[in-house]
Design a protein around this motif. Sequence first.
Motif, mmCIF file in Angstrom:
data_model
loop_
_atom_site.group_PDB
_atom_site.id
_atom_site.type_symbol
_atom_site.label_atom_id
_atom_site.label_comp_id
_atom_site.label_asym_id
_atom_site.label_seq_id
_atom_site.Cartn_x
_atom_site.Cartn_y
_atom_site.Cartn_z
ATOM 1 N N THR A 9 0.836 -1.207 0.000
ATOM 2 C CA THR A 9 0.000 0.000 0.000
ATOM 3 C C THR A 9 0.866 1.250 0.000
ATOM 4 O OG1 THR A 9 -1.792 -1.143 1.131
ATOM 5 C CG2 THR A 9 -1.802 1.259 1.255
ATOM 6 N N LEU A 10 1.901 1.245 0.803
ATOM 7 C CA LEU A 10 2.828 2.369 0.851
ATOM 8 C C LEU A 10 3.480 2.590 -0.513
ATOM 9 C CD1 LEU A 10 4.217 4.476 2.680
ATOM 10 C CD2 LEU A 10 5.953 2.738 3.146
ATOM 11 N N ILE A 11 3.920 1.529 -1.140
ATOM 12 C CA ILE A 11 4.543 1.617 -2.465
ATOM 13 C C ILE A 11 3.566 2.199 -3.481
ATOM 14 C CG2 ILE A 11 5.418 0.236 -4.399
ATOM 15 C CD1 ILE A 11 6.629 -1.634 -2.181
ATOM 16 N N ASN A 12 2.299 1.796 -3.395
ATOM 17 C CA ASN A 12 1.287 2.308 -4.329
ATOM 18 C C ASN A 12 1.053 3.808 -4.184
ATOM 19 O OD1 ASN A 12 0.703 -0.057 -5.712
ATOM 20 N ND2 ASN A 12 -0.810 -0.696 -4.196
ATOM 21 N N ARG A 13 1.341 4.350 -3.021
ATOM 22 C CA ARG A 13 1.038 5.758 -2.743
ATOM 23 C C ARG A 13 2.170 6.730 -3.031
ATOM 24 N NH1 ARG A 13 -3.465 6.478 1.505
ATOM 25 N NH2 ARG A 13 -4.609 4.562 1.169
ATOM 26 N N VAL A 14 3.331 6.218 -3.418
ATOM 27 C CA VAL A 14 4.447 7.115 -3.710
ATOM 28 C C VAL A 14 4.887 6.951 -5.160
ATOM 29 C CG1 VAL A 14 5.303 7.168 -1.324
ATOM 30 C CG2 VAL A 14 6.190 5.470 -2.903
ATOM 31 N N SER A 15 5.514 7.994 -5.667
ATOM 32 C CA SER A 15 6.075 7.965 -7.017
ATOM 33 C C SER A 15 7.484 7.389 -6.910
ATOM 34 C CB SER A 15 6.106 9.388 -7.578
ATOM 35 O OG SER A 15 6.778 9.395 -8.802
ATOM 36 N N ILE A 16 7.721 6.259 -7.535
ATOM 37 C CA ILE A 16 9.016 5.590 -7.427
ATOM 38 C C ILE A 16 9.771 5.712 -8.748
ATOM 39 C CG2 ILE A 16 10.179 3.368 -7.131
ATOM 40 C CD1 ILE A 16 7.983 2.622 -5.166
ATOM 41 N N SER A 17 10.976 6.248 -8.666
ATOM 42 C CA SER A 17 11.892 6.304 -9.802
ATOM 43 C C SER A 17 13.266 6.681 -9.264
ATOM 44 C CB SER A 17 11.426 7.329 -10.838
ATOM 45 O OG SER A 17 11.645 8.640 -10.369
ATOM 46 N N GLN A 18 14.279 6.611 -10.113
ATOM 47 C CA GLN A 18 15.628 6.978 -9.680
ATOM 48 C C GLN A 18 15.724 8.464 -9.342
ATOM 49 O OE1 GLN A 18 18.225 4.990 -8.913
ATOM 50 N NE2 GLN A 18 16.849 3.282 -9.292
ATOM 51 N N SER A 19 14.827 9.283 -9.928
ATOM 52 C CA SER A 19 14.900 10.729 -9.676
ATOM 53 C C SER A 19 13.906 11.210 -8.617
ATOM 54 C CB SER A 19 14.659 11.495 -10.978
ATOM 55 O OG SER A 19 13.377 11.209 -11.481
ATOM 56 N N SER A 20 13.010 10.321 -8.163
ATOM 57 C CA SER A 20 12.072 10.738 -7.109
ATOM 58 C C SER A 20 12.272 9.841 -5.896
ATOM 59 C CB SER A 20 10.629 10.729 -7.617
ATOM 60 O OG SER A 20 10.236 9.416 -7.984
ATOM 61 N N THR A 21 11.268 9.115 -5.491
ATOM 62 C CA THR A 21 11.347 8.270 -4.310
ATOM 63 C C THR A 21 12.051 6.958 -4.624
ATOM 64 O OG1 THR A 21 9.266 9.187 -3.528
ATOM 65 C CG2 THR A 21 9.987 7.134 -2.510
ATOM 66 N N ARG A 22 12.988 6.607 -3.765
ATOM 67 C CA ARG A 22 13.649 5.309 -3.862
ATOM 68 C C ARG A 22 13.291 4.514 -2.625
ATOM 69 N NH1 ARG A 22 19.752 6.888 -5.722
ATOM 70 N NH2 ARG A 22 19.166 8.131 -7.526
ATOM 71 N N VAL A 23 13.161 3.211 -2.792
ATOM 72 C CA VAL A 23 12.766 2.341 -1.690
ATOM 73 C C VAL A 23 13.814 1.251 -1.511
ATOM 74 C CG1 VAL A 23 11.010 0.717 -0.856
ATOM 75 C CG2 VAL A 23 10.313 2.762 -2.121
ATOM 76 N N GLY A 24 14.228 1.058 -0.283
ATOM 77 C CA GLY A 24 15.094 -0.057 0.070
ATOM 78 C C GLY A 24 14.371 -0.894 1.115
ATOM 79 N N ILE A 25 14.637 -2.177 1.121
ATOM 80 C CA ILE A 25 13.953 -3.072 2.071
ATOM 81 C C ILE A 25 14.981 -3.944 2.788
ATOM 82 C CG2 ILE A 25 12.301 -4.956 2.361
ATOM 83 C CD1 ILE A 25 10.894 -3.938 -0.143
ATOM 84 N N ILE A 26 14.831 -3.993 4.111
ATOM 85 C CA ILE A 26 15.641 -4.864 4.960
ATOM 86 C C ILE A 26 14.688 -5.848 5.630
ATOM 87 C CG2 ILE A 26 17.098 -4.974 7.008
ATOM 88 C CD1 ILE A 26 17.888 -2.079 6.401
ATOM 89 N N ASN A 27 15.034 -7.122 5.590
ATOM 90 C CA ASN A 27 14.300 -8.147 6.340
ATOM 91 C C ASN A 27 15.079 -8.417 7.614
ATOM 92 O OD1 ASN A 27 12.760 -8.562 4.018
ATOM 93 N ND2 ASN A 27 14.167 -10.108 3.283
ATOM 94 N N PHE A 28 14.362 -8.681 8.693
ATOM 95 C CA PHE A 28 15.104 -9.048 9.898
ATOM 96 C C PHE A 28 14.349 -10.044 10.727
ATOM 97 C CE2 PHE A 28 12.633 -5.351 11.137
ATOM 98 C CZ PHE A 28 12.272 -5.563 12.458
ATOM 99 N N SER A 29 15.113 -10.981 11.252
ATOM 100 C CA SER A 29 14.652 -11.961 12.236
ATOM 101 C C SER A 29 15.882 -12.255 13.083
ATOM 102 C CB SER A 29 14.104 -13.216 11.548
ATOM 103 O OG SER A 29 15.128 -13.884 10.849
ATOM 104 N N LEU A 64 19.581 -7.493 3.470
ATOM 105 C CA LEU A 64 19.198 -6.434 2.552
ATOM 106 C C LEU A 64 18.462 -7.072 1.381
ATOM 107 C CD1 LEU A 64 19.281 -3.467 1.678
ATOM 108 C CD2 LEU A 64 21.524 -3.928 0.661
ATOM 109 N N ALA A 65 17.150 -6.890 1.329
ATOM 110 C CA ALA A 65 16.333 -7.483 0.268
ATOM 111 C C ALA A 65 16.278 -6.596 -0.970
ATOM 112 C CB ALA A 65 14.918 -7.744 0.781
ATOM 113 N N ALA A 66 16.408 -5.285 -0.783
ATOM 114 C CA ALA A 66 16.336 -4.353 -1.908
ATOM 115 C C ALA A 66 17.148 -3.102 -1.592
ATOM 116 C CB ALA A 66 14.880 -3.986 -2.194
ATOM 117 N N PRO A 67 18.336 -2.960 -2.182
ATOM 118 C CA PRO A 67 19.104 -1.726 -1.996
ATOM 119 C C PRO A 67 18.381 -0.537 -2.628
ATOM 120 C CG PRO A 67 20.457 -3.476 -2.955
ATOM 121 C CD PRO A 67 19.048 -3.947 -2.973
#
Length: 106
Positions: free
Chosen positions: A22-42, A47-50
């Motif tokens: 849902t969060l991803i759907n609400r932001v504009s993602i591109s190299q020049s705007s919002t970038r998203v990185g994902i870390i999984n932890f247990s 690092l799932a997505a730099p």
Amino acid sequence: ALPISESVGPANFELIRKFVETLINRVSISQSSTRVGIINFSHQVELAAPLQQFSTKADIKKAVENIHYLGEGTYTATAIKRANEISQAARPGVRKVTIVNRSEEH
């Protein structure tokens, strides 16, 4: 940072995954705007997505779909430290936001 630890449980993990989508759907993602990185932890932090890896919503959503629930320990402090390290790779002068989702039942 996405918790995939035992304390979350499989049902809550799916709720967390939906929140991220849902969060991803609400932001504009591109190299020049919002970038998203994902870390999984247990019991480990992964690092799932730099920040630089994905430049489209479809790509980052696919990365979220590929995250699997592990169960086991919760290393939240290590995940936060890793998120801070990753944010150093962000473009200078841009706002940096880190969301740590540590869902537990009490």
